[in-house]
Write a protein that holds these residues in place. Sequence first.
Motif, short mmCIF file in Angstrom:
data_model
loop_
_atom_site.label_atom_id
_atom_site.label_comp_id
_atom_site.label_asym_id
_atom_site.label_seq_id
_atom_site.Cartn_x
_atom_site.Cartn_y
_atom_site.Cartn_z
N MET A 1 11.93 -7.25 -6.16
CA MET A 1 11.57 -5.85 -5.36
C MET A 1 12.98 -6.52 -4.57
SD MET A 1 10.42 -2.34 -4.35
CE MET A 1 10.92 -1.12 -5.13
N THR A 2 14.21 -6.48 -4.32
CA THR A 2 15.06 -6.56 -3.24
C THR A 2 14.96 -6.55 -1.87
OG1 THR A 2 17.04 -5.96 -3.72
CG2 THR A 2 16.70 -7.14 -4.51
N PHE A 3 15.10 -6.75 -0.62
CA PHE A 3 15.64 -6.20 0.66
C PHE A 3 16.08 -5.08 0.50
CE2 PHE A 3 16.14 -5.52 4.98
CZ PHE A 3 15.05 -5.05 5.84
N TYR A 4 17.29 -4.60 0.05
CA TYR A 4 18.16 -3.68 -0.47
C TYR A 4 17.00 -2.50 -1.28
CZ TYR A 4 21.88 -0.73 -0.85
OH TYR A 4 22.69 0.61 -0.54
N SER A 5 16.28 -2.96 -2.09
CA SER A 5 15.87 -1.32 -3.08
C SER A 5 14.59 -0.79 -2.21
CB SER A 5 15.32 -2.71 -4.06
OG SER A 5 16.47 -3.28 -5.07
N ILE A 69 24.54 -4.80 5.28
CA ILE A 69 23.95 -5.32 4.40
C ILE A 69 24.76 -5.69 3.14
CG2 ILE A 69 21.96 -6.14 2.13
CD1 ILE A 69 20.05 -5.04 3.75
N GLN A 70 25.64 -4.00 2.79
CA GLN A 70 26.29 -3.87 1.82
C GLN A 70 28.06 -3.30 2.60
OE1 GLN A 70 24.40 -2.73 -1.69
NE2 GLN A 70 24.06 -3.54 -2.16
#
Length: 150
Positions: A1-5, A69-70
Amino acid sequence: MTFYSVLLVIHLIAAVVGLGATFGLPVLLGNVKNTSQAKFAHKVSQGIEKYAKIGSITLLLTGIIMGIIQPYLFKEVWYIASLIIYVAVQPIAAGLLPKNANLQIEVLEEHDGHELPEDYLILAKKAAPLNHILSASAIVLIILMTLKPF
């Protein structure tokens, strides 16, 4: 699982906590029939508001961090519109409605009878349109965040 998730999951939980009160509190406070019920409803409301504030602040922070982040999100109309709507309703959510509730509580504390005082009912009527604005805004935010229409 990513930090963004992880941020997204926290963001969704914060939305449920922060926005849930937007729909629940008017129902709670709108169904009181007498002074003791109103006092109890306001006590419960104050407890719920603590969670709603934490959820609301978390919602904003996680949303902005996800944008950092995005960065392309800052070019998306749905994202910008969501931020604008969120900020636009904060004077109602964090200012006008709590002030109105505090005035209602003061009226209740000064009242000795069982029936709801007229001043309390007048304040409740003033809060109703503000609650409608918050509910409509929450629905629009949910639609924007889910469907990302633009």
